[in-house]
Motif scaffolding. Structure first.
Motif, short mmCIF file in Angstrom:
data_model
loop_
_atom_site.label_atom_id
_atom_site.label_comp_id
_atom_site.label_asym_id
_atom_site.label_seq_id
_atom_site.Cartn_x
_atom_site.Cartn_y
_atom_site.Cartn_z
N LYS A 267 33.65 40.81 37.82
CA LYS A 267 35.08 40.56 37.66
C LYS A 267 35.65 41.77 36.93
O LYS A 267 35.18 42.14 35.86
CB LYS A 267 35.32 39.29 36.85
N TYR B 193 37.56 40.54 42.04
CA TYR B 193 36.12 40.33 42.13
C TYR B 193 35.55 41.34 43.11
O TYR B 193 36.06 41.50 44.21
CB TYR B 193 35.82 38.91 42.59
N GLU C 68 33.89 30.46 38.57
CA GLU C 68 34.86 31.40 39.13
C GLU C 68 35.01 31.19 40.64
O GLU C 68 36.12 31.25 41.17
CB GLU C 68 34.46 32.84 38.83
N PHE D 81 39.72 32.82 43.76
CA PHE D 81 38.51 33.64 43.96
C PHE D 81 38.51 34.24 45.36
O PHE D 81 38.56 33.53 46.36
CB PHE D 81 37.24 32.79 43.75
#
Length: 69
Positions: free
Chosen positions: A4, A24, A58, A64
């Motif tokens: 991240k 990400y 996450e 995400f």
């Protein structure tokens, strides 16, 4: 591994917490993440390795999405 990345879009301004964004990225190492993002003019604040339950948490978030770099 999935990382991240916390960053500011404008490299010339002083970082402000409210302007911090995240993405990400899948990479082998933190150095590899920096290399992949080097063509973008981001002010990278922090790169965090996501593993185990933290990664699962996450991935469950609707925001995400792995960045394609």
């Amino acid at each position: 591994m999935i990382y991240k990345v916390y960053y500011q879009e404008n490299m010339l301004q002083v970082p402000v917490r409210e302007n911090t964004q995240s993405m990400y990225v899948e990479a082998d190492s933190e150095r590899s993440v920096r290399k992949k993002l080097s063509d973008r003019q981001y002010n990278i604040e922090y790169i965090q390795l996501l593993e185990g339950q933290h990664l699962e948490h996450e991935q469950a978030a609707p925001s995400f999405k792995l960045e394609q770099v």
